[in-house]
Design a protein around this motif. Structure first.
Motif, PDB file in Angstrom:
ATOM      1  N   UNK A 119       0.859  -1.183   0.000  1.00  0.00           N
ATOM      2  CA  UNK A 119       0.000   0.000   0.000  1.00  0.00           C
ATOM      3  C   UNK A 119       0.893   1.229   0.000  1.00  0.00           C
ATOM      4  N   UNK A 120       0.703   2.095  -0.987  1.00  0.00           N
ATOM      5  CA  UNK A 120       1.432   3.366  -1.054  1.00  0.00           C
ATOM      6  C   UNK A 120       0.561   4.434  -0.417  1.00  0.00           C
ATOM      7  N   UNK A 121       0.943   4.892   0.753  1.00  0.00           N
ATOM      8  CA  UNK A 121       0.200   5.923   1.471  1.00  0.00           C
ATOM      9  C   UNK A 121       1.050   7.187   1.486  1.00  0.00           C
ATOM     10  N   UNK A 122       0.719   8.129   0.620  1.00  0.00           N
ATOM     11  CA  UNK A 122       1.517   9.351   0.562  1.00  0.00           C
ATOM     12  C   UNK A 122       1.345  10.081  -0.748  1.00  0.00           C
ATOM     13  N   UNK A 123       2.274  10.992  -0.999  1.00  0.00           N
ATOM     14  CA  UNK A 123       2.251  11.795  -2.212  1.00  0.00           C
ATOM     15  C   UNK A 123       2.958  11.120  -3.369  1.00  0.00           C
ATOM     16  N   UNK A 124       3.333  11.918  -4.345  1.00  0.00           N
ATOM     17  CA  UNK A 124       3.898  11.367  -5.575  1.00  0.00           C
ATOM     18  C   UNK A 124       5.209  10.633  -5.392  1.00  0.00           C
ATOM     19  N   UNK A 125       6.064  11.094  -4.469  1.00  0.00           N
ATOM     20  CA  UNK A 125       7.319  10.379  -4.279  1.00  0.00           C
ATOM     21  C   UNK A 125       7.080   8.990  -3.687  1.00  0.00           C
ATOM     22  N   UNK A 126       6.103   8.885  -2.788  1.00  0.00           N
ATOM     23  CA  UNK A 126       5.792   7.582  -2.191  1.00  0.00           C
ATOM     24  C   UNK A 126       5.159   6.651  -3.220  1.00  0.00           C
ATOM     25  N   UNK A 127       4.234   7.157  -4.047  1.00  0.00           N
ATOM     26  CA  UNK A 127       3.630   6.279  -5.055  1.00  0.00           C
ATOM     27  C   UNK A 127       4.668   5.846  -6.080  1.00  0.00           C
ATOM     28  N   UNK A 128       5.595   6.735  -6.451  1.00  0.00           N
ATOM     29  CA  UNK A 128       6.674   6.361  -7.375  1.00  0.00           C
ATOM     30  C   UNK A 128       7.547   5.254  -6.781  1.00  0.00           C
ATOM     31  N   UNK A 129       7.940   5.453  -5.522  1.00  0.00           N
ATOM     32  CA  UNK A 129       8.816   4.494  -4.845  1.00  0.00           C
ATOM     33  C   UNK A 129       8.104   3.174  -4.596  1.00  0.00           C
ATOM     34  N   UNK A 130       6.927   3.225  -3.986  1.00  0.00           N
ATOM     35  CA  UNK A 130       6.207   2.001  -3.637  1.00  0.00           C
ATOM     36  C   UNK A 130       5.819   1.223  -4.887  1.00  0.00           C
ATOM     37  N   UNK A 131       5.450   1.942  -5.956  1.00  0.00           N
ATOM     38  CA  UNK A 131       5.130   1.266  -7.208  1.00  0.00           C
ATOM     39  C   UNK A 131       6.329   0.535  -7.764  1.00  0.00           C
ATOM     40  N   UNK A 132       7.511   1.153  -7.661  1.00  0.00           N
ATOM     41  CA  UNK A 132       8.735   0.497  -8.136  1.00  0.00           C
ATOM     42  C   UNK A 132       9.056  -0.732  -7.292  1.00  0.00           C
ATOM     43  N   UNK A 133       8.952  -0.592  -5.981  1.00  0.00           N
ATOM     44  CA  UNK A 133       9.234  -1.721  -5.081  1.00  0.00           C
ATOM     45  C   UNK A 133       8.278  -2.877  -5.372  1.00  0.00           C
ATOM     46  N   UNK A 134       6.979  -2.577  -5.481  1.00  0.00           N
ATOM     47  CA  UNK A 134       6.002  -3.629  -5.749  1.00  0.00           C
ATOM     48  C   UNK A 134       6.223  -4.254  -7.123  1.00  0.00           C
ATOM     49  N   UNK A 135       6.532  -3.424  -8.101  1.00  0.00           N
ATOM     50  CA  UNK A 135       6.686  -3.933  -9.463  1.00  0.00           C
ATOM     51  C   UNK A 135       7.899  -4.799  -9.660  1.00  0.00           C
ATOM     52  N   UNK A 136       8.920  -4.620  -8.824  1.00  0.00           N
ATOM     53  CA  UNK A 136      10.154  -5.386  -8.985  1.00  0.00           C
ATOM     54  C   UNK A 136      10.316  -6.487  -7.945  1.00  0.00           C
ATOM     55  N   UNK A 137       9.472  -6.490  -6.893  1.00  0.00           N
ATOM     56  CA  UNK A 137       9.577  -7.532  -5.881  1.00  0.00           C
ATOM     57  C   UNK A 137       9.042  -8.851  -6.444  1.00  0.00           C
ATOM     58  N   UNK A 138       9.930  -9.824  -6.574  1.00  0.00           N
ATOM     59  CA  UNK A 138       9.559 -11.135  -7.114  1.00  0.00           C
ATOM     60  C   UNK A 138       8.787 -10.997  -8.436  1.00  0.00           C
ATOM     61  N   UNK A 139       9.211 -10.008  -9.225  1.00  0.00           N
ATOM     62  CA  UNK A 139       8.655  -9.723 -10.560  1.00  0.00           C
ATOM     63  C   UNK A 139       7.209  -9.250 -10.537  1.00  0.00           C
ATOM     64  N   UNK A 140       6.795  -8.703  -9.399  1.00  0.00           N
ATOM     65  CA  UNK A 140       5.491  -8.054  -9.398  1.00  0.00           C
ATOM     66  C   UNK A 140       4.567  -8.473  -8.284  1.00  0.00           C
ATOM     67  N   UNK A 141       4.507  -7.662  -7.216  1.00  0.00           N
ATOM     68  CA  UNK A 141       3.567  -7.894  -6.121  1.00  0.00           C
ATOM     69  C   UNK A 141       2.337  -6.997  -6.318  1.00  0.00           C
ATOM     70  N   UNK A 142       1.303  -7.268  -5.547  1.00  0.00           N
ATOM     71  CA  UNK A 142       0.077  -6.477  -5.618  1.00  0.00           C
ATOM     72  C   UNK A 142       0.322  -5.065  -5.073  1.00  0.00           C
ATOM     73  N   UNK A 143      -0.486  -4.115  -5.551  1.00  0.00           N
ATOM     74  CA  UNK A 143      -0.261  -2.715  -5.205  1.00  0.00           C
ATOM     75  C   UNK A 143      -1.585  -1.966  -5.152  1.00  0.00           C
TER      76      UNK A 143
END
Length: 356
Positions: free
Chosen positions: A96-120
């Motif tokens: 869950x990305x809770x925050x502004x644009x920097x958090x959604x950018x970061x959390x989206x990257x982490x989720x997208x690359x964790x084990x080739x794609x976790x839920x977001x």
């Protein structure tokens, strides 16, 4: 609903929903573990949201990251990975990305690359994130050589939009978000530019206006990305003001907020458009709109043309040899071209951005 190619996900807009346990119970679904990526200031502002997530059922962890652009580094990404590894986080678990644009950018990257794609799931808490960063699946990490040079596309399962977050925003943060709203007005939906808020009044006093602006901006962005998820066609119009803006933002050492830099990038793009087409009045109209909401129209940070030019060459949207560049010759329209030659680019900078 937002359509991104073959993927469709809900953008749900409901006042107060982020603080309700049923909202999160539905969003969590079958996840065994939930990882909330947020910053300390956001966590302090919205403790009721963290409580609602905790009460939704599954085991949860909170990963606090630095505030602002300091979060978007490979070092912070590694810290997030280590937290997920320690929690034995699987692809079926939920970020869950809770925050502004920097958090959604970061959390989206982490989720997208964790084990080739976790839920977001995105839970944006700023105007900028509501109308831009949380929609479309773009993620990004900064390098010393430029902003968002490392990234991927990873769509959220849903975006939970809640207008009750807006009154908590400092005036400068609110103005920054309005730059992305104004961008949508210039490239797609000119009605936005005739319905901008009065900076002398509070968000609460203009709540219906903000709701209209958010809805129009989200609709404009959703239409542009629907059949262009990979940013190779019409979606690139959303980069209006960003080629120069992100270079200025980086060169300022991020002392300028993203929206402030994009505002300057729009003024610059307006002057480029005038020089390339011979049209007049574009800069004047752009400045009038930006000034109306208190956004900058001249550079005050110590940024030179040479710094901006060099960083624009590193832009992630560069196509062989020269960056792409978006022009808006009139309200509600956008065209894609390439960055002009250096002499024209410097003339535009000297005309509209150089202080004094």
């Amino acid at each position: 609903m937002v359509r991104a190619g073959s993927i469709t996900y809900p953008f749900t807009f409901a006042s107060g929903q982020l603080g309700r346990t049923p909202t999160w119970r539905e969003a969590v679904g079958g996840a065994r573990t939930v990882a909330v990526i947020t910053s300390r200031p956001v966590a302090a502002l919205f403790p009721e949201v963290l409580r609602a997530i905790a009460q939704a059922g599954p085991r949860h962890i909170v990963v606090e990251v630095p505030d602002g652009e300091d979060a978007k580094t490979l070092g912070v990404v590694d810290r997030c990975y280590q937290a997920l590894a320690q929690a034995q986080f699987t692809r079926g678990d939920l970020v869950i990305a809770l925050g502004g644009g920097t958090v959604t950018d970061l959390a989206g990257f982490v989720a997208g690359t964790w084990k080739r794609g976790a839920r977001l799931v995105h839970a944006p808490t700023t105007l900028l994130a509501l109308v831009d960063a949380a929609i479309g699946g773009k993620t990004g990490i900064n390098l010393s050589s430029g902003k968002n040079l490392v990234g991927t596309f990873h769509q959220p399962e849903r975006v939970l939009a809640d207008d009750t977050v807006l009154p908590s925003l400092p005036a400068r943060e609110l103005r920054s978000g309005l730059a992305e709203v104004i961008k949508c007005g210039f490239i797609a939906e000119p009605a936005i530019l005739d319905d901008l808020p009065d900076p002398a009044r509070t968000v609460s006093q203009q709540s219906e206006r903000y709701l209209r602006l958010i809805e129009m901006s989200v609709r404009a962005k959703a239409q542009l990305l629907a059949d262009d998820v990979a940013d190779r066609g019409p979606r690139r119009h959303l980069n209006y003001g960003h080629t120069a803006g992100q270079a200025i933002e980086t060169a300022s050492g991020f002392t300028l907020r993203h929206g402030e830099a994009v505002a300057l990038g729009m003024v610059y793009a307006a002057r480029i458009c005038e020089l390339l087409t011979g049209a007049g009045g574009i800069v004047c109209d752009t400045r009038d709109v930006l000034t109306r909401v208190g956004l900058p129209v001249r550079l005050e940070a110590a940024v030179s043309f040479e710094q901006m030019w060099e960083l624009m060459q590193q832009d992630k949207k560069v196509s062989p040899g020269r960056p792409s560049f978006v022009l808006s010759p009139r309200r509600g329209t956008a065209t894609l071209t390439t960055m002009p030659e250096r002499t024209t680019a410097q003339a535009a900078f000297d005309d509209v951005l150089r202080p004094g």
